[in-house]
Design a protein around this motif. Structure first.
Motif, PDB file in Angstrom:
ATOM      1  N   TYR A 197       0.731  -1.318  -0.020  1.00  0.00           N
ATOM      2  CA  TYR A 197       0.039   0.041  -0.063  1.00  0.00           C
ATOM      3  C   TYR A 197       0.808   1.228   0.094  1.00  0.00           C
ATOM      4  N   TYR A 210     -10.284  -1.091  -4.710  1.00  0.00           N
ATOM      5  CA  TYR A 210      -9.611   0.218  -4.714  1.00  0.00           C
ATOM      6  C   TYR A 210      -8.102   0.110  -5.272  1.00  0.00           C
ATOM      7  N   ILE A 212      -4.080   2.310  -5.648  1.00  0.00           N
ATOM      8  CA  ILE A 212      -3.375   3.391  -5.326  1.00  0.00           C
ATOM      9  C   ILE A 212      -2.275   3.486  -6.480  1.00  0.00           C
ATOM     10  N   ARG A 254       0.406  10.900  -4.880  1.00  0.00           N
ATOM     11  CA  ARG A 254      -0.338   9.414  -4.802  1.00  0.00           C
ATOM     12  C   ARG A 254      -1.882   9.977  -5.181  1.00  0.00           C
ATOM     13  N   PHE A 270      -5.761   8.261  -5.152  1.00  0.00           N
ATOM     14  CA  PHE A 270      -6.397   7.025  -4.294  1.00  0.00           C
ATOM     15  C   PHE A 270      -7.734   7.103  -4.877  1.00  0.00           C
TER      16      PHE A 270
END
Length: 200
Positions: A75, A164, A166, A174, A176
């Protein structure tokens, strides 16, 4: 616990690679605003008697990923993620993450609504993953066996779920993304999970 905005129908199939071409896709949005994202991500799902299949189709011409080991903190870099709450109560769910180089992070989560504990000692036995990329589009596939859950789903079964991504851009920003936006930047917001309905 409800989320009227997001519901995904999971079609029963005789699984083979070509099945993806005929399945509908859901697009991920910005996790905080629900608005458009810089790099498009589509998610498709289906199931058979033995497993749930999830495919992420990610536009991506710049990859940030150095982790090589199972349960590394994926992550912190480019990654796709699936959170599944079989009971739908928001207190216990599984987290699966897959890196651009097919490295897996898997854990069980205990969440009391204020804090959560990540149990990385749990492993998703039997899961199969694959990632392919042509430098512009990356496809992430996960086969998630029903043996990992308390009960195999039937027609009409509903699980709480969220998808999700990233993605780091060239400037180091970054981004998201979520299927069902949490509005608060925190992926561990089970009240904002959508609903996956198993159907024919």
């Amino acid at each position: 616990m409800t989320n009227d905005r997001e519901k995904m129908i999971c079609r029963f199939v005789n699984y083979e690679d070509s099945v993806w071409e005929g399945l509908p896709a859901a697009e991920l949005v910005d996790v905080n605003t629900g608005g458009p994202v810089q790099e498009e991500t589509k998610v498709k799902v289906c199931w058979d008697e033995s497993a749930l299949y999830v495919r992420f189709e990610c536009k991506d011409d710049y990859v940030v990923s150095k982790f090589l080991n199972h349960d590394d903190p994926l992550y912190e870099e480019d990654v796709v993620e699936v959170f599944i709450d079989e009971a739908g109560e928001g207190s216990h769910y599984i987290e699966l993450e897959l890196s651009p180089f097919n490295v897996l992070f898997d854990a069980k989560i205990d969440n009391d609504g204020e804090n959560y504990i990540v149990h990385t000692d749990w492993h998703a036995e039997g899961i199969q993953t694959n990632v392919v990329s042509d430098g512009k589009l990356a496809i992430y596939d996960l086969r998630i066996p029903f043996d990992l859950f308390q009960k195999k789903p039937a027609i009409g079964t509903a699980w709480r779920i969220n998808f999700y991504r990233i993605d780091d851009d060239r400037s180091g920003v970054r981004h998201f993304q979520a299927w069902s936006p949490t509005w608060n930047g925190d992926y561990h917001t089970p009240s904002r999970f959508g609903t996956l309905v198993f159907d024919r």
